[in-house]
Design a protein around this motif. Sequence first.
Motif, short mmCIF file in Angstrom:
data_model
loop_
_atom_site.label_atom_id
_atom_site.label_comp_id
_atom_site.label_asym_id
_atom_site.label_seq_id
_atom_site.Cartn_x
_atom_site.Cartn_y
_atom_site.Cartn_z
N ILE A 258 0.84 -1.20 0.00
CA ILE A 258 0.00 0.00 0.00
C ILE A 258 0.87 1.25 0.00
O ILE A 258 0.56 2.24 -0.68
N PHE A 259 1.99 1.21 0.72
CA PHE A 259 2.93 2.34 0.71
C PHE A 259 3.44 2.59 -0.72
O PHE A 259 3.51 3.74 -1.16
N PHE A 260 3.80 1.53 -1.45
CA PHE A 260 4.25 1.69 -2.83
C PHE A 260 3.16 2.30 -3.71
O PHE A 260 3.45 3.09 -4.60
N TRP A 261 1.91 1.91 -3.48
CA TRP A 261 0.81 2.49 -4.26
C TRP A 261 0.78 4.01 -4.09
O TRP A 261 0.68 4.75 -5.06
N PHE A 262 0.84 4.47 -2.84
CA PHE A 262 0.80 5.91 -2.60
C PHE A 262 2.09 6.60 -3.05
O PHE A 262 2.05 7.72 -3.55
N TRP A 263 3.21 5.92 -2.86
CA TRP A 263 4.50 6.49 -3.25
C TRP A 263 4.56 6.72 -4.76
O TRP A 263 5.16 7.68 -5.23
N GLY A 264 3.93 5.87 -5.54
CA GLY A 264 3.93 6.01 -6.99
C GLY A 264 3.10 7.18 -7.48
O GLY A 264 3.30 7.65 -8.60
N HIS B 259 6.36 6.04 -15.85
CA HIS B 259 7.28 4.99 -15.42
C HIS B 259 7.25 4.84 -13.90
O HIS B 259 7.16 3.73 -13.38
N SER B 260 7.32 5.96 -13.19
CA SER B 260 7.30 5.90 -11.73
C SER B 260 6.01 5.27 -11.21
O SER B 260 6.03 4.43 -10.30
N LEU B 261 4.90 5.67 -11.80
CA LEU B 261 3.62 5.14 -11.36
C LEU B 261 3.49 3.65 -11.66
O LEU B 261 3.06 2.87 -10.80
N SER B 262 3.90 3.22 -12.85
CA SER B 262 3.73 1.81 -13.20
C SER B 262 4.64 0.90 -12.39
O SER B 262 4.24 -0.18 -11.99
N VAL B 263 5.87 1.34 -12.14
CA VAL B 263 6.79 0.51 -11.33
C VAL B 263 6.28 0.39 -9.90
O VAL B 263 6.22 -0.71 -9.34
N ALA B 264 5.91 1.51 -9.30
CA ALA B 264 5.42 1.47 -7.92
C ALA B 264 4.12 0.68 -7.81
O ALA B 264 3.93 -0.08 -6.84
N ASP B 265 3.25 0.84 -8.77
CA ASP B 265 1.98 0.11 -8.75
C ASP B 265 2.21 -1.40 -8.89
O ASP B 265 1.59 -2.19 -8.19
N THR B 266 3.10 -1.78 -9.79
CA THR B 266 3.40 -3.20 -9.98
C THR B 266 4.00 -3.80 -8.72
O THR B 266 3.55 -4.86 -8.25
N GLY C 157 3.85 -2.67 -5.63
CA GLY C 157 2.86 -2.65 -4.56
C GLY C 157 1.82 -3.75 -4.70
O GLY C 157 1.50 -4.43 -3.73
N SER C 158 1.33 -3.93 -5.91
CA SER C 158 0.32 -4.97 -6.13
C SER C 158 0.88 -6.36 -5.89
O SER C 158 0.22 -7.22 -5.30
N ILE C 159 2.10 -6.59 -6.35
CA ILE C 159 2.72 -7.91 -6.14
C ILE C 159 2.95 -8.17 -4.66
O ILE C 159 2.71 -9.28 -4.16
N LEU C 160 3.38 -7.15 -3.92
CA LEU C 160 3.58 -7.33 -2.48
C LEU C 160 2.25 -7.60 -1.76
O LEU C 160 2.20 -8.42 -0.84
N ILE C 161 1.21 -6.94 -2.18
CA ILE C 161 -0.09 -7.18 -1.55
C ILE C 161 -0.56 -8.61 -1.82
O ILE C 161 -1.02 -9.31 -0.92
N VAL C 162 -0.42 -9.06 -3.06
CA VAL C 162 -0.83 -10.43 -3.39
C VAL C 162 0.06 -11.43 -2.67
O VAL C 162 -0.41 -12.47 -2.20
N PHE C 163 1.36 -11.14 -2.53
CA PHE C 163 2.25 -12.02 -1.78
C PHE C 163 1.84 -12.09 -0.31
O PHE C 163 1.88 -13.16 0.30
N GLY C 164 1.43 -10.95 0.25
CA GLY C 164 0.93 -10.95 1.62
C GLY C 164 -0.31 -11.81 1.76
O GLY C 164 -0.50 -12.53 2.74
#
Length: 95
Positions: A14-20, A35-42, A44-51
């Motif tokens: 979630i932090f990566f989502w907002f950071w992006g 680029h910044s938004l897509s990297v942070a979103d990717t 963040g989303s992968i970390l959330i799904v991993f959690g």
Amino acid sequence: MINILSYICIGIGIFFWFWGTFPLMGKRSVLFKLHSLSVADTLGSILIVFGLLLKKPSEWPLLLLAIITLAIWNTMLGYVLAFCSGEGDHNEPQS
């Protein structure tokens, strides 16, 4: 212990989502912002799904598919949007 690690991964995601989203307010180029938004979103989303994978290991096939799909889809979408945001006609032959 697994619950704590799961919540940490979800929180970092979630932090990566907002950071992006913060570079969107800057004065840099559209491609840098994208680029910044897509990297942070990717990430963040992968970390959330991993959690979620840590919390529900019985659902590993679907969650692993979600991680792979996120990595491929977000990467390709970023390339397509960057290509479409370029100036000029892309169908013209270069001379």
